[in-house]
Design a protein around this motif. Structure first.
Motif, mmCIF file in Angstrom:
data_model
loop_
_atom_site.group_PDB
_atom_site.id
_atom_site.type_symbol
_atom_site.label_atom_id
_atom_site.label_comp_id
_atom_site.label_asym_id
_atom_site.label_seq_id
_atom_site.Cartn_x
_atom_site.Cartn_y
_atom_site.Cartn_z
ATOM 1 N N LYS A 137 1.002 -1.135 0.200
ATOM 2 C CA LYS A 137 -0.238 0.079 0.189
ATOM 3 C C LYS A 137 0.849 0.629 0.139
ATOM 4 O O LYS A 137 -0.092 2.741 0.217
ATOM 5 C CB LYS A 137 -1.403 0.177 1.162
ATOM 6 C CG LYS A 137 -1.797 -0.752 0.851
ATOM 7 C CD LYS A 137 -3.370 -0.360 0.324
ATOM 8 C CE LYS A 137 -4.622 -1.751 -0.120
ATOM 9 N NZ LYS A 137 -5.099 -1.083 -0.810
ATOM 10 N N LEU A 138 2.301 0.817 0.132
ATOM 11 C CA LEU A 138 3.165 2.241 0.229
ATOM 12 C C LEU A 138 3.500 2.910 -0.657
ATOM 13 O O LEU A 138 4.516 2.488 -1.621
ATOM 14 C CB LEU A 138 4.450 2.231 1.251
ATOM 15 C CG LEU A 138 5.168 3.597 1.533
ATOM 16 C CD1 LEU A 138 4.593 4.220 2.553
ATOM 17 C CD2 LEU A 138 6.203 3.000 2.146
ATOM 18 N N VAL A 139 2.031 3.178 -2.199
ATOM 19 C CA VAL A 139 2.466 3.731 -3.272
ATOM 20 C C VAL A 139 2.450 5.131 -3.789
ATOM 21 O O VAL A 139 2.862 6.001 -3.004
ATOM 22 C CB VAL A 139 0.906 3.344 -4.281
ATOM 23 C CG1 VAL A 139 1.224 1.392 -4.052
ATOM 24 C CG2 VAL A 139 -0.202 3.460 -3.923
ATOM 25 N N GLU A 140 3.256 5.496 -4.713
ATOM 26 C CA GLU A 140 3.573 6.883 -4.913
ATOM 27 C C GLU A 140 2.486 8.243 -4.767
ATOM 28 O O GLU A 140 2.491 8.795 -4.400
ATOM 29 C CB GLU A 140 3.427 6.910 -6.014
ATOM 30 C CG GLU A 140 4.390 8.247 -6.475
ATOM 31 C CD GLU A 140 6.246 8.639 -6.260
ATOM 32 O OE1 GLU A 140 6.219 9.935 -5.778
ATOM 33 O OE2 GLU A 140 6.507 7.728 -5.617
ATOM 34 N N PRO A 141 0.677 7.328 -5.024
ATOM 35 C CA PRO A 141 0.329 8.533 -4.402
ATOM 36 C C PRO A 141 0.386 8.345 -2.972
ATOM 37 O O PRO A 141 -0.062 10.104 -3.064
ATOM 38 C CB PRO A 141 -1.005 8.135 -5.136
ATOM 39 C CG PRO A 141 -1.032 7.293 -6.095
ATOM 40 C CD PRO A 141 0.207 6.836 -6.198
ATOM 41 N N ILE A 142 0.521 7.803 -2.513
ATOM 42 C CA ILE A 142 0.300 8.046 -0.887
ATOM 43 C C ILE A 142 0.678 8.418 -0.355
ATOM 44 O O ILE A 142 1.039 9.329 0.636
ATOM 45 C CB ILE A 142 -0.068 6.508 -0.134
ATOM 46 C CG1 ILE A 142 -1.374 6.056 -1.350
ATOM 47 C CG2 ILE A 142 -0.279 6.108 0.901
ATOM 48 C CD1 ILE A 142 -2.101 4.194 -0.150
ATOM 49 N N ILE A 143 2.360 7.957 -0.867
ATOM 50 C CA ILE A 143 3.703 8.590 0.196
ATOM 51 C C ILE A 143 4.010 10.602 -0.082
ATOM 52 O O ILE A 143 4.261 11.188 -0.271
ATOM 53 C CB ILE A 143 4.476 8.120 -0.083
ATOM 54 C CG1 ILE A 143 6.260 8.114 0.577
ATOM 55 C CG2 ILE A 143 5.147 8.108 -1.767
ATOM 56 C CD1 ILE A 143 5.343 7.998 1.776
#
Length: 460
Positions: free
Chosen positions: A253-259
């Motif tokens: 879940k630690l994907v680019e949009p989230i980070i």
């Protein structure tokens, strides 16, 4: 000193030793974590979790299976967070992103930023043990027995509080034994992080789930930068492990949009807790999250939205809560938003633009991102899913409708958790067959999340 105390000292020394923690093989580390945090992991066996649609699980044993020969969702989630810390510190980018979808995969630049933050914050063995302890206990409030044990010990019923507040109160009452191995400075930093987590949640800001008034609670932490940074890292690792009960081989879940959104929330929090920063209002800082969502979707071809128009700003909050990061997802939300009856849409526009104040308290619909994500997945993103999403937004309108006369005086934010609705309604075939079932579901009772007595004087 008995053998048990000696063994505990040995394990504690291992876990605070950089060479051991970051280099030992995973099974050895997991077993030492069980030895050190057995009572806490036992509580996590009872904690609730939310699963996505069924999928194929990894063929290798999960952390909880290694330790207990059984699957425990929250133990897997928690221990995947610990493993993610190792992957970040050791620079194991390929392991961390292994099963992430390519179009939203964490970039190497973002990984470098996060690794730099970890290396700058975790300076020595005391920092490492404090962070590990914070991560292990983070979700203990999800064990219903913790609130009931607190009630038995104090006579006070805290079962209606959010799980972060339950944990903070339980720790204050000495009900989490692992804190006893921390020195006074470590314990103070961890307690400040727990206190912060009880009143403010990075994820709720990143998803625009909380209203702008939630930022007021940060002002009193301006003297505790280290505790704030440690809590931020712990929260990012919690996101990284959010799918750890379904895939324990990576940080799915630690994907680019989230980070990127979490980078924005980190900047906002650092500005607010640094009193020398420029005088931007909390409202304007909050809107940085919405502006980022607008920019993200605009780059993918979606209509450019702004925060100056009430309709567009309310819709942006909805897109954040719905985790809409691609064009198909955003288009479904837009067509549904436009299809709402005008009174319902106007009610949502008003509620989603309410910052929160004693004169006009705002509602925080806790777990609404999980609610909307499950609704979207139940429709498989189909255009026909507009029917399900329409029912969901009508329910959201009821959740966010507040009767001031029935709200305690001085309330700034009233929290209403829709977690039980997710578990008992949204994830059922009955909802998938007939989404209008939500019309018969009662609005959850509210709990005061922020009261005027909790705050120092600060302009919103």
């Amino acid at each position: 000193m008995n053998k048990t105390d000696i063994k505990d000292q040995e394990v504690t020394k291992n876990l605070s030793n950089f060479e051991f923690f970051f280099k030992a093989d995973e099974k050895t580390l997991l077993r030492d974590l069980k030895l050190a945090f057995g009572p806490e992991l036992d509580r996590l066996k009872n904690a609730y979790s939310i699963r996505d649609s069924p999928g194929s699980e990894p063929t290798i044993l999960s952390p909880s299976n290694i330790l207990y020969n059984k699957e425990y969702d929250e133990i897997n989630r928690t221990l995947v967070g610990i493993l993610t810390l190792r992957w970040i510190y050791n620079g194991e980018y390929d392991v961390l992103v292994a099963a992430q979808p390519e179009h939203i995969r964490l970039s190497k630049d973002s990984f470098t930023w996060l690794r730099g933050l970890v290396l700058d914050t975790i300076k020595g063995s005391d920092d490492l043990l404090t962070l590990i302890t914070s991560m292990i206990i983070n979700d203990l409030g999800k064990d219903p027995n913790l609130a009931s044990d607190y009630h038995k010990a104090t006579g006070l019923d805290i079962s209606g509080d959010n799980h972060d507040a339950i944990l903070y109160k339980a720790v204050q009452n000495g009900m989490v034994p692992s804190l006893d191995r921390l020195n006074p400075e470590q314990k103070a930093d961890l307690l400040r992080g727990l206190e912060l987590g009880a009143v403010f949640n990075y994820g709720q800001l990143a998803q625009a789930e909380s209203p702008p008034a939630s930022l007021k609670s940060l002002v009193r932490f301006s003297s505790y930068k280290k505790a704030v940074e440690m809590h931020f890292i712990e929260q990012v690792l919690d996101v990284a492990s959010a799918a750890g009960h379904m895939d324990w081989t990576c940080a799915k879940k630690l994907v680019e949009p989230i980070i990127l959104t979490y980078q924005i929330t980190h900047n906002i929090v650092m500005e607010i807790t640094n009193i020398s920063q420029s005088e931007h209002s909390l409202h304007d800082r909050y809107d940085q999250v919405l502006v980022y969502r607008a920019q993200l979707l605009s780059r993918k071809g979606f209509t450019q939205l702004g925060v100056k128009d009430d309709n567009e700003r309310a819709f942006l909050r909805l897109l954040c809560m719905g985790n809409a990061s691609d064009l198909a997802h955003a288009n479904l939300f837009q067509s549904t938003w436009r299809s709402l009856d005008e009174p319902i849409r106007n009610l949502l526009i008003r509620a989603l633009n309410n910052d929160g104040s004693p004169e006009e308290p705002a509602v925080q619909p806790t777990y609404m991102p999980a609610f909307l994500t499950q609704v979207y997945k139940s429709s498989n993103g189909r255009i026909g899913g507009q029917h399900a999403l329409n029912s969901a937004l009508r329910y959201l309108a009821r959740v966010m409708t507040l009767d001031k006369a029935l709200t305690p005086n001085g309330t700034i934010i009233l929290e209403r958790s829709v977690l039980e609705v997710v578990k008992t309604t949204i994830q059922t075939h009955q909802f998938q067959d007939d989404p209008t079932i939500l019309e018969s579901i009662a609005v959850p009772e509210g709990q005061v999340a922020l009261h005027i007595r909790d705050l120092s004087s600060v302009d919103l």
